[in-house]
Design a protein around this motif. Structure first.
Motif, PDB file in Angstrom:
ATOM      1  N   THR A   1       0.830  -1.207   0.000  1.00 51.56           N
ATOM      2  CA  THR A   1       0.000   0.000   0.000  1.00 51.56           C
ATOM      3  C   THR A   1       0.863   1.255   0.000  1.00 51.56           C
ATOM      4  O   THR A   1       0.513   2.258  -0.630  1.00 51.56           O
ATOM      5  CB  THR A   1      -0.959   0.028   1.199  1.00 51.56           C
ATOM      6  N   LYS A   2       1.991   1.211   0.680  1.00 48.20           N
ATOM      7  CA  LYS A   2       2.893   2.366   0.693  1.00 48.20           C
ATOM      8  C   LYS A   2       3.479   2.607  -0.701  1.00 48.20           C
ATOM      9  O   LYS A   2       3.592   3.759  -1.152  1.00 48.20           O
ATOM     10  CB  LYS A   2       4.005   2.164   1.718  1.00 48.20           C
ATOM     11  N   ALA A   3       3.861   1.536  -1.390  1.00 45.06           N
ATOM     12  CA  ALA A   3       4.414   1.675  -2.737  1.00 45.06           C
ATOM     13  C   ALA A   3       3.372   2.247  -3.698  1.00 45.06           C
ATOM     14  O   ALA A   3       3.681   3.104  -4.543  1.00 45.06           O
ATOM     15  CB  ALA A   3       4.915   0.327  -3.237  1.00 45.06           C
ATOM     16  N   THR A   4       2.134   1.791  -3.568  1.00 47.06           N
ATOM     17  CA  THR A   4       1.062   2.323  -4.415  1.00 47.06           C
ATOM     18  C   THR A   4       0.820   3.796  -4.120  1.00 47.06           C
ATOM     19  O   THR A   4       0.657   4.611  -5.042  1.00 47.06           O
ATOM     20  CB  THR A   4      -0.237   1.516  -4.194  1.00 47.06           C
ATOM     21  N   ALA A   5       0.794   4.151  -2.846  1.00 40.13           N
ATOM     22  CA  ALA A   5       0.601   5.558  -2.477  1.00 40.13           C
ATOM     23  C   ALA A   5       1.736   6.419  -3.014  1.00 40.13           C
ATOM     24  O   ALA A   5       1.502   7.521  -3.537  1.00 40.13           O
ATOM     25  CB  ALA A   5       0.501   5.695  -0.964  1.00 40.13           C
ATOM     26  N   GLU A   6       2.958   5.938  -2.908  1.00 41.20           N
ATOM     27  CA  GLU A   6       4.100   6.675  -3.462  1.00 41.20           C
ATOM     28  C   GLU A   6       3.884   6.968  -4.946  1.00 41.20           C
ATOM     29  O   GLU A   6       4.083   8.102  -5.410  1.00 41.20           O
ATOM     30  CB  GLU A   6       5.390   5.865  -3.308  1.00 41.20           C
ATOM     31  N   ALA A   7       3.500   5.933  -5.708  1.00 42.38           N
ATOM     32  CA  ALA A   7       3.332   6.092  -7.151  1.00 42.38           C
ATOM     33  C   ALA A   7       2.243   7.104  -7.474  1.00 42.38           C
ATOM     34  O   ALA A   7       2.396   7.946  -8.382  1.00 42.38           O
ATOM     35  CB  ALA A   7       3.006   4.740  -7.786  1.00 42.38           C
ATOM     36  N   GLU A   8       1.142   7.057  -6.736  1.00 41.12           N
ATOM     37  CA  GLU A   8       0.034   7.981  -7.013  1.00 41.12           C
ATOM     38  C   GLU A   8       0.397   9.407  -6.599  1.00 41.12           C
ATOM     39  O   GLU A   8       0.019  10.371  -7.273  1.00 41.12           O
ATOM     40  CB  GLU A   8      -1.231   7.493  -6.317  1.00 41.12           C
ATOM     41  N   LEU A   9       1.119   9.546  -5.519  1.00 40.94           N
ATOM     42  CA  LEU A   9       1.559  10.879  -5.102  1.00 40.94           C
ATOM     43  C   LEU A   9       2.566  11.461  -6.093  1.00 40.94           C
ATOM     44  O   LEU A   9       2.547  12.667  -6.374  1.00 40.94           O
ATOM     45  CB  LEU A   9       2.168  10.814  -3.696  1.00 40.94           C
ATOM     46  N   LEU A  10       3.423  10.623  -6.638  1.00 43.03           N
ATOM     47  CA  LEU A  10       4.368  11.095  -7.652  1.00 43.03           C
ATOM     48  C   LEU A  10       3.637  11.571  -8.905  1.00 43.03           C
ATOM     49  O   LEU A  10       4.059  12.532  -9.559  1.00 43.03           O
ATOM     50  CB  LEU A  10       5.366   9.993  -7.996  1.00 43.03           C
ATOM     51  N   GLN A  11       2.518  10.932  -9.225  1.00 41.84           N
ATOM     52  CA  GLN A  11       1.700  11.402 -10.341  1.00 41.84           C
ATOM     53  C   GLN A  11       1.121  12.782 -10.041  1.00 41.84           C
ATOM     54  O   GLN A  11       1.080  13.659 -10.917  1.00 41.84           O
ATOM     55  CB  GLN A  11       0.565  10.406 -10.622  1.00 41.84           C
ATOM     56  N   LEU A  12       0.675  12.993  -8.803  1.00 41.95           N
ATOM     57  CA  LEU A  12       0.166  14.312  -8.423  1.00 41.95           C
ATOM     58  C   LEU A  12       1.280  15.359  -8.472  1.00 41.95           C
ATOM     59  O   LEU A  12       1.025  16.518  -8.813  1.00 41.95           O
ATOM     60  CB  LEU A  12      -0.444  14.265  -7.020  1.00 41.95           C
ATOM     61  N   HIS A  13       2.479  14.957  -8.125  1.00 40.38           N
ATOM     62  CA  HIS A  13       3.615  15.877  -8.239  1.00 40.38           C
ATOM     63  C   HIS A  13       3.856  16.261  -9.689  1.00 40.38           C
ATOM     64  O   HIS A  13       4.019  17.451 -10.024  1.00 40.38           O
ATOM     65  CB  HIS A  13       4.867  15.226  -7.652  1.00 40.38           C
TER      66      HIS A  13
END
Length: 282
Positions: free
Chosen positions: A139-151
């Motif tokens: 779940t942390k890896a998925t959150a990282e990826a989605e947050l990087l998309q928002l960045h």
């Protein structure tokens, strides 16, 4: 700085917030129940009662903040739906609120467990492929990826910190994990980070300009063996001599900290478990 912190009743947050207040920062803390905020109001923190999915309330609470430090997460003992809601959906909701409120910096606390155990024969680096083995780091890896998309797409001022095994300051985390470690090869090493250094890294990530989109490993300078930890804690299970001697990757849970040292000038206050022990900081 004006800093908004989540997860303030957890192991990391409960030790970070007093340090921020002692350094003169204005801190807002998010709690579901104000009663659980404990002594924070007396220490000077501003209490925001609510939850991440209250978009309008979160946006209003975040206005005027210089940084968000997002620590709230479910680590173990929850089902997949709860883990995804707490560790992914909540992070994305808070990040979207931060974008709308024009908060320039968003620090996301992740874990070195996102690398998994099938890595290269060297310490894990921030740009390595992630292979998380179980629900929490997945779940942390998925959150990282989605947050990087928002960045990348919406300008979120994201900074990701991947924490090693956190310990110190009477945190029961290590003693709680000893039964699991007792089944490991005694030569296996664990990379750790003392609470003082976790707080240092989080504040550096929140305050350093020009690092949006960067990821940083956080750990001390001296991974420690399972045998040493079990001997120190006089674990009541198997003796070290009786522990299994199965094969393992010697770099599993070991990370490269060159980036945070070079870019943020991070230097561990407690470079090893033994320095923390000698200082009475366990």
């Amino acid at each position: 700085m004006n800093i908004f912190v989540t997860g303030v009743t957890g192991k990391v947050g409960s030790r970070l917030v007093p340090r921020l207040l002692q350094r003169g920062h204005h801190v807002k803390v998010l709690v579901r129940d104000a009663v659980k905020a404990g002594l924070y109001p007396l220490q000077g923190a501003e209490i925001i009662e609510g939850h991440f999915m209250q978009a309008g309330k979160m946006e209003e609470a975040l206005r005027g903040m210089d940084a968000v430090i997002h620590l709230a997460a479910e680590f173990r003992g929850v089902d997949e739906a709860t883990a995804r809601s707490s560790n992914i959906d909540a992070a994305i909701a808070l990040a979207n609120a931060a974008i709308k409120a024009n908060v320039p910096r968003f620090v996301f606390a992740s874990t070195n467990l996102v690398y998994g155990s099938v890595g290269l024969l060297r310490p894990n680096r921030e740009d390595d492929r992630l292979q998380p083995a179980f629900l929490y780091p997945q779940t942390k890896a998925t959150a990282e990826a989605e947050l990087l998309q928002l960045h990348e797409k919406q300008g979120l001022g994201l900074r990701i910190v991947r924490l090693a095994f956190v310990y110190g300051e009477r945190d029961p985390h290590l003693s709680e994990f000893l039964p699991t470690m007792s089944s490991w090869n005694p030569a296996k090493r664990l990379h750790m980070a003392h609470h003082a250094d976790v707080s240092q890294a989080l504040l550096l990530a929140a305050s350093t300009p020009g690092i949006d989109g960067r990821i940083y490993n956080v750990a001390d300078d001296a991974p420690i063996s399972v045998a040493e930890l079990l001997q120190h804690h006089a674990h009541s299970g198997q003796s070290v001599a009786e522990l299994p001697l199965g094969e393992f990757n010697p770099f599993d849970m070991i990370v490269d900290t060159a980036r945070i040292r070079n870019e943020l000038n991070y230097r561990p206050i407690f470079p090893s478990f033994y320095t923390a022990k000698d200082a009475g900081a366990l």
